[in-house]
Enzyme design. Structure first.
Site, PDB file in Angstrom:
ATOM      1  N   ASN A   9       0.861  -1.183   0.000  1.00 46.17           N
ATOM      2  CA  ASN A   9       0.000   0.000   0.000  1.00 46.17           C
ATOM      3  C   ASN A   9       0.898   1.234   0.000  1.00 46.17           C
ATOM      4  OD1 ASN A   9      -1.849   2.015   0.465  1.00 46.17           O
ATOM      5  ND2 ASN A   9      -2.325   1.383   2.583  1.00 46.17           N
ATOM      6  N   LYS A  11      -0.009   4.223  -0.187  1.00 45.80           N
ATOM      7  CA  LYS A  11      -0.693   5.386   0.413  1.00 45.80           C
ATOM      8  C   LYS A  11      -0.497   6.600  -0.521  1.00 45.80           C
ATOM      9  CE  LYS A  11      -0.063   3.203   4.853  1.00 45.80           C
ATOM     10  NZ  LYS A  11       0.052   3.299   6.303  1.00 45.80           N
ATOM     11  N   HIS A  94      -9.389   0.757   5.578  1.00 44.10           N
ATOM     12  CA  HIS A  94      -8.075   1.032   6.172  1.00 44.10           C
ATOM     13  C   HIS A  94      -8.258   2.007   7.334  1.00 44.10           C
ATOM     14  CE1 HIS A  94      -3.971   2.377   6.707  1.00 44.10           C
ATOM     15  NE2 HIS A  94      -3.590   1.312   6.009  1.00 44.10           N
ATOM     16  N   GLU A  96      -6.660   4.501   8.262  1.00 43.52           N
ATOM     17  CA  GLU A  96      -6.527   5.919   7.887  1.00 43.52           C
ATOM     18  C   GLU A  96      -7.830   6.434   7.286  1.00 43.52           C
ATOM     19  OE1 GLU A  96      -2.914   5.545   5.568  1.00 43.52           O
ATOM     20  OE2 GLU A  96      -1.882   4.922   7.395  1.00 43.52           O
ATOM     21  N   GLU A 166      -4.601  -5.030  10.852  1.00 41.17           N
ATOM     22  CA  GLU A 166      -3.578  -4.003  11.015  1.00 41.17           C
ATOM     23  C   GLU A 166      -3.815  -3.272  12.327  1.00 41.17           C
ATOM     24  OE1 GLU A 166      -1.867  -2.530   7.024  1.00 41.17           O
ATOM     25  OE2 GLU A 166      -3.772  -1.532   7.279  1.00 41.17           O
ATOM     26  N   GLY A 172       3.020   2.421  10.731  1.00 42.49           N
ATOM     27  CA  GLY A 172       3.940   3.545  10.552  1.00 42.49           C
ATOM     28  C   GLY A 172       4.703   3.931  11.805  1.00 42.49           C
ATOM     29  N   SER A 211       4.070  -1.979  10.241  1.00 45.82           N
ATOM     30  CA  SER A 211       5.536  -1.979  10.377  1.00 45.82           C
ATOM     31  C   SER A 211       6.165  -3.317   9.993  1.00 45.82           C
ATOM     32  CB  SER A 211       5.946  -1.571  11.799  1.00 45.82           C
ATOM     33  OG  SER A 211       5.499  -0.244  12.075  1.00 45.82           O
TER      34      SER A 211
END
Ligand code: 13P
Length: 249
Positions: A9, A11, A94, A96, A166, A172, A211
């Site tokens: 991904n 992003k 996701h 985000e 996730e 991240g 990560s």
């Protein structure tokens, strides 16, 4: 046997040049054993990626879609449009999108249905925040997110799904879930599926994301219920991403 899936991904990162770099690198390598590999570039690069990846094992994914097939939705992209560009997978839910764009479980479900109607396989992302984990609610939160979508789908639709766990606190941050923590959640997700479809529970691919790197991929992928990875940062570095794909055998 479930075929591993390693998916990157990007992003809101990358460039036309990075698309070319991946196309060239993956045209030259041979993956050691059967593994599906997908890149989800930002929308403007999809067409270039389709061309650059045509002689490689790389498949094409998108990062989101609108639930409608067309209409007055400025800035949005539909599943039908993605299908025209050879997109095979799309990320839905996701964290985000859930946090920064306020996507609810209901909107996530609508996007999953839209993807299925467009013939694109949804990768449903789920995961708990650090507060939820610290309060001991991880499993409850994740199974609610999974259940909200999976319980509403037809059996034939469920078979098109991939799930990605996730943990939000691992995205991240450089702080990966331990293989044991990840495995524990995957086993819970699979057991939940088995509650209403034992056959599906066996075939459903479960990805870990957060990560994941060339250094920790092998230990995570060795877990019984982890069938692949959803990679963020490390999917922007071609050598690291190749190394992760190579540890998926
Ligand atoms: P990182 O690998 O950068 O933690 O991102 C994970 C992710 O969000 C993939 O969708």
């Amino acid at each position: 046997m479930r075929k591993p899936l390693i998916t990157g991904n990007w992003k809101m990162n990358g460039s036309a040049g990075l698309v070319e770099t991946f196309g060239r690198a993956f045209a030259e390598i041979e993956l050691p054993s059967p593994v599906d590999v997908v890149i989800h570039p930002p929308f403007p690069y999809l067409d270039a990626a389709r061309r650059a990846f045509s002689d490689t094992p790389l498949g094409l994914g998108a990062q989101t879609l609108n639930p409608l097939s067309s209409g007055a939705r400025t800035g949005e992209v539909s599943g039908q449009m993605l299908g025209e560009f050879g997109v095979e997978y799309v990320l839905v839910g996701h964290s985000e999108r859930r946090q920064l764009f306020q996507e609810s479980d209901e909107q996530v479900y609508e996007r999953v249905v839209a993807a299925l109607q467009a013939g694109i396989s949804p990768i449903l992302c789920v995961g708990e925040t650090l507060e939820e984990r610290d309060a001991g609610h991880s499993e409850e939160v994740v199974l609610r997110q999974v259940g909200y979508v999976m319980a509403r789908l037809e059996p034939s639709q469920r078979r098109q799904m991939t799930l990605a766990y996730e943990p939000v606190w691992a995205i991240g941050t450089g702080r990966t879930a331990t293989p044991e923590q990840a495995q524990q959640m995957m086993a819970a997700i699979r057991a939940y599926q088995a509650g209403f479809d034992r056959e599906l529970a066996e075939s459903l691919r479960l990805l870990y994301g957060g990560s994941m790197s060339a250094d920790n991929a092998r230990a995570l992928l060795a877990q019984q219920d982890i069938d692949g990875g959803l990679i963020g940062g490390a999917s922007l570095k071609v050598d690291d991403f190749i190394a992760i794909c190579q540890s998926a055998g």
